[in-house]
Design a protein around this motif. Structure first.
Motif: not given
Length: 192
Positions: A57, A61, A84
């Motif tokens: 994640n 990003r 998320d």
């Protein structure tokens, strides 16, 4: 994501049970395989996978942020991350203007009703009911209320919109793409 400075896993130092080959007497007891030790394995594996997911994640990003560099100075709220449920620089995009007269293909200076919120270097989408183009703002003339972009490829009618470009990360193709424009109907129901 939490920075880990030491390994939190409680490692077991295993030793085999050792028997005397002649008498079969136990010489060393060894470490027994127990429920708590097996659960320690499971917990360690589970936590390792959770950490890998957090890293993935964070990587996505970071890819979004890197792709956004240069699209909007200082990121200027042109990018949001809802991959998320959390956000990075979640700022509502409010820079929007109407073109005040028809502009032909080849035009570089857009006469608009407002320049509020626009910044040089920011990518904008120019759209009317038929056409759209994405351009980077090269300059802004506050006195004349004009925005300069590279030459338009299409004709845009009076009332065409100029707005900061909406972007999203296409995880499947690992690319940053422009969001879609359109009209949406939203209905809200109260559940008691």
């Amino acid at each position: 994501m939490k920075i880990i400075t030491s390994n939190p896993y409680n490692k077991t130092h295993w030793k085999n049970r050792v028997r005397d080959p002649i008498t079969q007497q136990i010489v060393e007891e060894g470490v027994p395989f127990t429920e708590s030790r097996a659960n320690n394995f499971e917990e360690g594996i589970y936590n390792a996978y959770m950490y890998i997911m957090d890293l993935q994640n964070e990587l996505v990003r970071t890819q979004i942020q890197l792709a956004a560099i240069g699209r909007a100075p200082g990121n200027a709220g042109a990018i949001t991350d809802t991959l998320d449920g959390s956000s990075i620089n979640l700022v509502r995009q409010t820079a929007i203007a109407d073109i005040i007269r028809e502009v032909a293909a080849g035009t570089t200076v857009l006469p608009v009703d407002s320049i509020a919120g626009f910044e040089v270097g920011t990518e904008v989408t120019i759209l009317d009911g038929t056409n759209y183009e994405v351009k980077a703002i090269q300059s802004i003339n506050e006195a004349d209320k004009t925005i300069t972009v590279s030459a338009l490829q299409k004709l845009f009618s009076k009332g065409a919109k100029v707005a900061e470009s909406s972007l999203f990360m296409d995880v499947a193709t690992k690319t940053l793409k422009y969001g879609t424009w359109g009209t949406f109907t939203v209905s809200v129901s109260e559940v008691v």
